[in-house]
Design an enzyme around this catalytic site. Sequence first.
Site, PDB file in Angstrom:
ATOM      1  N   ARG A  42      10.772  19.531  37.611  1.00 39.13           N
ATOM      2  CA  ARG A  42      12.052  19.611  38.291  1.00 39.13           C
ATOM      3  C   ARG A  42      12.856  20.823  37.823  1.00 39.13           C
ATOM      4  O   ARG A  42      13.570  21.434  38.585  1.00 39.13           O
ATOM      5  CB  ARG A  42      12.845  18.330  38.007  1.00 39.13           C
ATOM      6  CG  ARG A  42      14.013  18.128  38.920  1.00 39.13           C
ATOM      7  CD  ARG A  42      14.757  16.789  38.715  1.00 39.13           C
ATOM      8  NE  ARG A  42      14.063  15.699  38.116  1.00 39.13           N
ATOM      9  CZ  ARG A  42      13.550  14.658  38.773  1.00 39.13           C
ATOM     10  NH1 ARG A  42      13.627  14.580  40.079  1.00 39.13           N
ATOM     11  NH2 ARG A  42      12.960  13.682  38.119  1.00 39.13           N
ATOM     12  N   TYR A  43      12.754  21.129  36.537  1.00 34.89           N
ATOM     13  CA  TYR A  43      13.538  22.222  35.948  1.00 34.89           C
ATOM     14  C   TYR A  43      12.579  23.332  35.533  1.00 34.89           C
ATOM     15  O   TYR A  43      11.460  23.057  35.108  1.00 34.89           O
ATOM     16  CB  TYR A  43      14.273  21.730  34.704  1.00 34.89           C
ATOM     17  CG  TYR A  43      15.141  20.513  34.906  1.00 34.89           C
ATOM     18  CD1 TYR A  43      16.373  20.621  35.557  1.00 34.89           C
ATOM     19  CD2 TYR A  43      14.747  19.261  34.448  1.00 34.89           C
ATOM     20  CE1 TYR A  43      17.186  19.503  35.723  1.00 34.89           C
ATOM     21  CE2 TYR A  43      15.559  18.144  34.606  1.00 34.89           C
ATOM     22  CZ  TYR A  43      16.776  18.271  35.242  1.00 34.89           C
ATOM     23  OH  TYR A  43      17.575  17.171  35.396  1.00 34.89           O
ATOM     24  N   ARG A  66      10.967  23.096  31.681  1.00 35.24           N
ATOM     25  CA  ARG A  66      10.343  21.897  31.094  1.00 35.24           C
ATOM     26  C   ARG A  66       9.660  21.074  32.167  1.00 35.24           C
ATOM     27  O   ARG A  66      10.064  21.093  33.328  1.00 35.24           O
ATOM     28  CB  ARG A  66      11.365  21.060  30.331  1.00 35.24           C
ATOM     29  CG  ARG A  66      12.605  20.667  31.104  1.00 35.24           C
ATOM     30  CD  ARG A  66      13.781  20.609  30.112  1.00 35.24           C
ATOM     31  NE  ARG A  66      14.976  19.958  30.658  1.00 35.24           N
ATOM     32  CZ  ARG A  66      15.907  20.593  31.347  1.00 35.24           C
ATOM     33  NH1 ARG A  66      15.783  21.879  31.631  1.00 35.24           N
ATOM     34  NH2 ARG A  66      16.981  19.959  31.772  1.00 35.24           N
ATOM     35  N   CYS A  71       2.539   0.203  29.916  1.00 35.27           N
ATOM     36  CA  CYS A  71       3.598   0.105  28.907  1.00 35.27           C
ATOM     37  C   CYS A  71       3.317  -1.101  28.020  1.00 35.27           C
ATOM     38  O   CYS A  71       2.568  -1.996  28.401  1.00 35.27           O
ATOM     39  CB  CYS A  71       4.961  -0.093  29.574  1.00 35.27           C
ATOM     40  SG  CYS A  71       5.361   1.182  30.772  1.00 35.27           S
ATOM     41  N   CYS A 116      10.010  -3.347  31.610  1.00 33.59           N
ATOM     42  CA  CYS A 116      11.452  -3.554  31.690  1.00 33.59           C
ATOM     43  C   CYS A 116      11.791  -3.912  33.129  1.00 33.59           C
ATOM     44  O   CYS A 116      11.333  -3.248  34.060  1.00 33.59           O
ATOM     45  CB  CYS A 116      12.171  -2.280  31.268  1.00 33.59           C
ATOM     46  SG  CYS A 116      11.484  -1.622  29.726  1.00 33.59           S
ATOM     47  N   CYS A 175      13.256  -1.078  35.282  1.00 30.18           N
ATOM     48  CA  CYS A 175      12.556   0.210  35.223  1.00 30.18           C
ATOM     49  C   CYS A 175      12.717   1.018  36.519  1.00 30.18           C
ATOM     50  O   CYS A 175      12.477   0.507  37.609  1.00 30.18           O
ATOM     51  CB  CYS A 175      11.077  -0.032  34.983  1.00 30.18           C
ATOM     52  SG  CYS A 175      10.105   1.484  35.001  1.00 30.18           S
ATOM     53  N   ARG A 195      10.836   3.430  37.363  1.00 26.74           N
ATOM     54  CA  ARG A 195       9.504   3.775  37.884  1.00 26.74           C
ATOM     55  C   ARG A 195       8.683   2.523  38.137  1.00 26.74           C
ATOM     56  O   ARG A 195       7.462   2.538  38.059  1.00 26.74           O
ATOM     57  CB  ARG A 195       8.765   4.685  36.900  1.00 26.74           C
ATOM     58  CG  ARG A 195       9.273   6.090  36.897  1.00 26.74           C
ATOM     59  CD  ARG A 195       8.234   7.103  36.422  1.00 26.74           C
ATOM     60  NE  ARG A 195       8.914   8.380  36.294  1.00 26.74           N
ATOM     61  CZ  ARG A 195       9.260   8.938  35.135  1.00 26.74           C
ATOM     62  NH1 ARG A 195       8.936   8.354  33.997  1.00 26.74           N
ATOM     63  NH2 ARG A 195       9.909  10.077  35.131  1.00 26.74           N
ATOM     64  N   ASP A 221      19.496   3.430  37.697  1.00 23.44           N
ATOM     65  CA  ASP A 221      19.031   4.010  38.952  1.00 23.44           C
ATOM     66  C   ASP A 221      18.862   2.924  40.023  1.00 23.44           C
ATOM     67  O   ASP A 221      18.815   1.739  39.715  1.00 23.44           O
ATOM     68  CB  ASP A 221      17.698   4.731  38.721  1.00 23.44           C
ATOM     69  CG  ASP A 221      17.859   5.921  37.795  1.00 23.44           C
ATOM     70  OD1 ASP A 221      18.732   6.753  38.069  1.00 23.44           O
ATOM     71  OD2 ASP A 221      17.120   5.999  36.786  1.00 23.44           O
ATOM     72  N   ASP A 245      20.951  10.293  37.329  1.00 21.16           N
ATOM     73  CA  ASP A 245      19.938  11.065  38.037  1.00 21.16           C
ATOM     74  C   ASP A 245      20.307  11.027  39.514  1.00 21.16           C
ATOM     75  O   ASP A 245      20.415   9.943  40.098  1.00 21.16           O
ATOM     76  CB  ASP A 245      18.554  10.430  37.811  1.00 21.16           C
ATOM     77  CG  ASP A 245      17.584  11.421  37.205  1.00 21.16           C
ATOM     78  OD1 ASP A 245      17.318  12.434  37.866  1.00 21.16           O
ATOM     79  OD2 ASP A 245      17.113  11.154  36.083  1.00 21.16           O
ATOM     80  N   LYS A 296      19.431  15.389  36.543  1.00 18.69           N
ATOM     81  CA  LYS A 296      20.467  14.629  35.845  1.00 18.69           C
ATOM     82  C   LYS A 296      21.745  15.449  35.731  1.00 18.69           C
ATOM     83  O   LYS A 296      21.676  16.644  35.476  1.00 18.69           O
ATOM     84  CB  LYS A 296      19.977  14.304  34.433  1.00 18.69           C
ATOM     85  CG  LYS A 296      18.850  13.292  34.402  1.00 18.69           C
ATOM     86  CD  LYS A 296      18.440  12.961  32.973  1.00 18.69           C
ATOM     87  CE  LYS A 296      17.110  13.539  32.602  1.00 18.69           C
ATOM     88  NZ  LYS A 296      15.983  13.130  33.398  1.00 18.69           N
TER      89      LYS A 296
HETATM   90  C1  LIG Z   1      14.860  13.806  32.775  1.00 19.12           C
HETATM   91  C2  LIG Z   1      13.879  14.821  33.116  1.00 19.12           C
HETATM   92  C3  LIG Z   1      13.612  15.887  32.261  1.00 19.12           C
HETATM   93  C4  LIG Z   1      14.280  16.056  30.919  1.00 19.12           C
HETATM   94  O1  LIG Z   1      15.613  16.417  31.076  1.00 19.12           O
HETATM   95  P1  LIG Z   1      16.490  16.732  29.782  1.00 19.12           P
HETATM   96  O2  LIG Z   1      17.859  16.853  30.340  1.00 19.12           O
HETATM   97  O3  LIG Z   1      15.952  17.982  29.198  1.00 19.12           O
HETATM   98  O4  LIG Z   1      16.318  15.575  28.857  1.00 19.12           O
HETATM   99  C5  LIG Z   1      12.689  16.835  32.639  1.00 19.12           C
HETATM  100  N1  LIG Z   1      12.056  16.745  33.814  1.00 19.12           N
HETATM  101  C6  LIG Z   1      12.295  15.730  34.669  1.00 19.12           C
HETATM  102  C7  LIG Z   1      11.542  15.707  35.945  1.00 19.12           C
HETATM  103  C8  LIG Z   1      13.205  14.731  34.356  1.00 19.12           C
HETATM  104  O5  LIG Z   1      13.423  13.718  35.205  1.00 19.12           O
HETATM  105  S1  SF4 Z   2      11.426   1.651  31.471  1.00 20.93           S
HETATM  106 FE1  SF4 Z   2       9.574   1.500  32.769  1.00 20.93          FE
HETATM  107  S2  SF4 Z   2       8.223   3.096  31.996  1.00 20.93           S
HETATM  108 FE2  SF4 Z   2       9.743   2.724  30.400  1.00 20.93          FE
HETATM  109  S3  SF4 Z   2       8.814   1.148  29.050  1.00 20.93           S
HETATM  110 FE3  SF4 Z   2      10.077   0.083  30.553  1.00 20.93          FE
HETATM  111  S4  SF4 Z   2       8.618  -0.449  32.191  1.00 20.93           S
HETATM  112 FE4  SF4 Z   2       7.644   1.173  30.976  1.00 20.93          FE
END
Ligand SMILES: *Cc1c(COP(=O)(O)O)cnc(C)c1O
Ligand code: SF4
Length: 337
Positions: free
Chosen positions: A85-86, A89, A98, A102, A105, A107, A266, A303, A310
């Site tokens: 995304r960025y 990184r 996992c 959670c 979650c 995802r 989210d 997000d 974010k």
């Molecule tokens: C959250 C996230 C990051 C990390 O973001 P930071 O602000 O550096 O913690 C990097 N890539 C993606 C796709 C993310 O969702």
């Molecule tokens: S938030 Fe989602 S990905 Fe993270 S530990 Fe919990 S279930 Fe697993």
Amino acid sequence: MRTGRALAAAGLIDREGIGAADAVAARYTVAVTPHVAGLIERGAADDAIARQYLPDSGELARSPGERDDPIGDDARSPLPGVVHRYPDRVLLMPTTSCAVYCRFCFRRERVGRGGSAMSAEQIDAALAYVAARPAIREVILTGGDPMILSPRRLGAILGRAAAIPSVEVLRIHSRVPVADPARIDRALVAALRQDVPVYVAIHVNHPRELDPAAARAIAQLADAGLPLLAQTVLLKGVNDDADTLAALFRALVRHRVRPYYLHHPDLAPGTARFRLSIEQGQALVRALRGRISGLCQPTYVIDIPGGYGKVPLGPSFRDVEGGLSDWQGNAHPDPHG
Ligand SMILES: *Cc1c(COP(=O)(O)O)cnc(C)c1O
Ligand code: SF4
């Protein structure tokens, strides 16, 4: 414990609740480690640990605005298991399993039975993607939970990422230190020691999760020289009061963990029971300013749905007329105005 019967046998739910728990488990993976089961207060209707990990029939109802991919990972995924995304990184998701699942979650449609781990070829392709883009300075392992990989596999992925000349920093996000602390052993700690810094971001939402076993696991990571961060999701009925957040952030700092982000929840499907408004979140964060040390203050972030990343939510202590408000709520003129 993955089924209604197992949860009932452990005394975590009533026998009458088995059918409902299994109905949720058929849709979203359920798992509670013996360690987490031990933190849950039996019979307490509003236990903050139970609420995070025990299935609830409300998960099968989708509320307006909820979506399968709430933060838009798909829109930024150039390869399986990679989200970029960025510019500087990239996320790598070597596993979609996992230690615990959670209930909030973001995802949840991708983890557990909803997902598949990266194959060896997909990991090769992901690392080649990073190596071909020198703008990427940081590789972040997330998931799923990368700390459930064997130390050998985890160490191999980290080692290969660390060997890419443009990669300066690695980061790994995990709930294992609080969900299954016994997994943090010498072999795992050794796997985390690499030629570039490896930051460990521990996911934790409630001070009771930092019990003596979790504290020992975290101490091993800190003693190995790994910089430690924490991420917390702001969750209604779990940690949505200033006393609980203050206790959590102070406990983290005592354990040498710097609170990094406090996430607004989210819009994941079936998670309405955890959500509060941004205004409520801002009021909580405002209440913490001044009351606990700056070391204990994470950045409150959201997000933006759709894959836009974010952004911090404040609150701002500068009002629209340019005045400044101190932590006790008193107004002051802008000295630079
Ligand atoms: C959250 C996230 C990051 C990390 O973001 P930071 O602000 O550096 O913690 C990097 N890539 C993606 C796709 C993310 O969702
Ligand atoms: S938030 Fe989602 S990905 Fe993270 S530990 Fe919990 S279930 Fe697993």
